[in-house]
Enzyme design. Structure first.
Site, PDB file in Angstrom:
ATOM      1  N   GLY A   1      -5.538  29.138 138.994  1.00 26.13           N
ATOM      2  CA  GLY A   1      -4.703  27.859 138.926  1.00 26.13           C
ATOM      3  C   GLY A   1      -3.494  28.206 139.573  1.00 26.13           C
ATOM      4  N   THR A   2      -2.315  27.581 139.183  1.00 30.33           N
ATOM      5  CA  THR A   2      -1.046  27.651 140.039  1.00 30.33           C
ATOM      6  C   THR A   2      -0.475  29.025 139.448  1.00 30.33           C
ATOM      7  OG1 THR A   2       0.153  26.539 137.954  1.00 30.33           O
ATOM      8  CG2 THR A   2      -0.736  25.278 140.132  1.00 30.33           C
TER       9      THR A   2
ATOM     10  N   ASP B   1       0.975  20.336 128.229  1.00 31.61           N
ATOM     11  CA  ASP B   1      -0.238  20.450 129.156  1.00 31.61           C
ATOM     12  C   ASP B   1      -1.482  20.243 128.569  1.00 31.61           C
ATOM     13  OD1 ASP B   1      -0.702  20.141 131.713  1.00 31.61           O
ATOM     14  OD2 ASP B   1      -0.902  22.414 132.103  1.00 31.61           O
TER      15      ASP B   1
ATOM     16  N   VAL C   1      -7.947  34.076 136.685  1.00 28.41           N
ATOM     17  CA  VAL C   1      -8.654  34.681 135.668  1.00 28.41           C
ATOM     18  C   VAL C   1     -10.069  35.430 135.926  1.00 28.41           C
ATOM     19  CG1 VAL C   1      -9.451  34.232 133.214  1.00 28.41           C
ATOM     20  CG2 VAL C   1      -7.390  32.962 134.122  1.00 28.41           C
TER      21      VAL C   1
ATOM     22  N   GLY D   1      -2.293  31.836 138.474  1.00 24.04           N
ATOM     23  CA  GLY D   1      -2.884  33.028 138.942  1.00 24.04           C
ATOM     24  C   GLY D   1      -4.133  32.773 138.995  1.00 24.04           C
TER      25      GLY D   1
ATOM     26  N   ASP E   1      16.065  20.433 117.992  1.00 25.00           N
ATOM     27  CA  ASP E   1      16.239  19.374 117.050  1.00 25.00           C
ATOM     28  C   ASP E   1      14.930  18.583 117.023  1.00 25.00           C
ATOM     29  OD1 ASP E   1      18.684  20.077 116.125  1.00 25.00           O
ATOM     30  OD2 ASP E   1      19.729  18.924 117.767  1.00 25.00           O
TER      31      ASP E   1
END
Length: 424
Positions: free
Chosen positions: A152-153, A266, A157, A155, A293
């Site tokens: 992905g953006t 996300d 896996v 890195g 808050d």
């Protein structure tokens, strides 16, 4: 040096102008004018020495001029100027030296310094694997690469094997970068995942390893994500399975908010993981946001396709804050996609068209003729209320009949997962 020039032009500006006007030789060279200016500067320096005005001089023989400027002043001066010929510029040893201590090192921003400090603190806890109550020191050389399982953006896996503990794990590798936004994503991901091992609905972190070039995050290995599962099986996820998935995701989101003051931002099928034991867990906290808050104050992007309307176009542009109900919307879109097998906003050629549909089309819903229960349809409709005032927060969702039902009922998620992946 800057101080002397400023004082010279303020105090002796009139004298300088007069001297230049008295010089009636129209064809003087640029070199002659520079020499006259240098004489005035020398006089100003001598004045400073006599009056001892608060400038600290140093004894070292270190020139305050750059080499190019020094050579420029040392060039021979035309002999037709009597003043220039009789009064040469002072030598290196005659000129007073100023200790202005200009630093050539580029100052780091406060945010960069803070991020580096946090990474340094995390480094102290790194290089230790905590698996099943056992803590084992490790280096990257102790891990054997098996295969790449995602990217992905942030890195890549990899599936890797740790020999000393006989453990196969998922290792996310993120390159360290000077780009501020990427630094923040890495740090947020590390911060959240290292503090959430007490939540059974968030992927577990075994340990970190931080090198000069990369950050390695060792995590428990899950079977797959829902996005990949949907693409490979090409089969919608049954309602009972989605009931358990929705229940566990909402519990994970409530845990993040209540225990750590964080919202995920996300939520989508690729960030919801399953394994062969039937576990359902959230992952990827790179763009998670701190709540102030109970509202998010930053604009972490997330995936446009799952973004809530109030994040696309805030009702009050002067106050664009949003809260956890934005994650509720993303969950609703994900459930419609998983239940039907297709993304609800179809026919879009780019993100802009998706965002326009989010803003201007009615909210997606489950098809009424595909056997979905009234409870499931009601739950999805509640998640996808465009007006956030009518969209429930996590506690209200947990009290919805749909989730209450799957809190009570046993559902064989592991058996279903085994069946759908057997023939893939």
């Amino acid at each position: 040096m800057t101080y002397l020039f400023t004082k010279f032009f303020l105090q002796d500006g009139v004298k300088m102008a007069t001297a230049l006007q008295e010089n009636k030789t129209e064809n003087k060279s640029l070199q002659e004018r520079i020499n006259l200016l240098h004489l005035k500067l020398s006089a100003a320096n001598e004045e400073q020495i006599k009056n001892k005005i608060g400038v600290n001089f140093i004894e070292e023989d270190e020139d305050v001029f750059s080499p190019s400027t020094t050579n420029f002043f040392r060039e021979k001066i035309p002999s037709d100027d009597a003043v220039s010929a009789t009064t040469p510029p002072p030598t290196r040893s005659e000129r007073p030296k100023m200790n202005l201590n200009f630093s050539r090192e580029k100052k780091k921003s406060e945010r960069t310094t803070a991020i580096e400090k946090q990474l340094s603190e995390l480094s102290k806890k790194a290089a230790i694997l905590a698996i099943d109550g056992q803590k084992v020191p490790f280096t990257i050389e102790d891990l054997e690469w098996v295969e790449e399982i995602g990217s992905g953006t942030c890195g890549v896996v990899n599936k890797m094997f740790h020999r000393n503990t006989d453990t196969t794990m998922a290792v996310k590798i993120m390159g360290r970068t000077p780009i501020m936004e990427e630094q923040k994503r890495i740090l947020m991901d590390l911060d959240v995942i290292t503090r959430c091992n007490d939540c059974p609905y968030i992927v577990q972190c075994y340990g970190l390893f931080i090198s000069q070039a990369d950050v390695y995050v060792c995590m428990e290995l899950m079977g797959t994500c829902l996005e990949k599962l949907l693409k490979t099986t090409r089969t919608p996820v049954p309602e009972p399975i989605l009931g358990k998935i929705a229940l566990f995701v909402v519990k994970a989101l409530q845990y993040l908010k209540d225990e750590h003051g964080v919202m995920h931002r996300d939520i989508k099928p690729s960030n919801i993981l399953l394994d062969e034991k039937g576990n359902v867990k959230l992952c990827d906290f790179g763009i998670s946001g701190r709540l102030v808050d109970s509202k998010a104050k930053t604009k972490g992007a997330g995936c446009a396709a799952y973004m809530a309307p109030e994040r696309v176009e805030p009702p009050d542009p002067s106050n664009p804050d949003y809260d956890v109900r934005a994650d509720v919307w993303s969950l609703g879109i994900s459930l419609v996609e998983l239940a039907t097998g297709v993304f609800p906003y179809r026919g879009c050629r780019n993100e802009f068209e998706v965002l326009m549909k989010i803003m201007h089309e009615p909210s997606p819903s489950l098809p009424p003729n595909q056997g979905f229960s009234d409870e499931f349809q009601s739950f999805v409709n509640a998640c996808l209320q465009k007006d956030l005032q009518y969209r429930p927060k996590f506690q209200a969702l947990l009290e919805h009949p749909f989730l209450c039902r799957y809190e009570r009922e046993m559902t064989d998620v592991a058996g279903w997962y085994s069946n759908v992946t057997t023939y893939v």
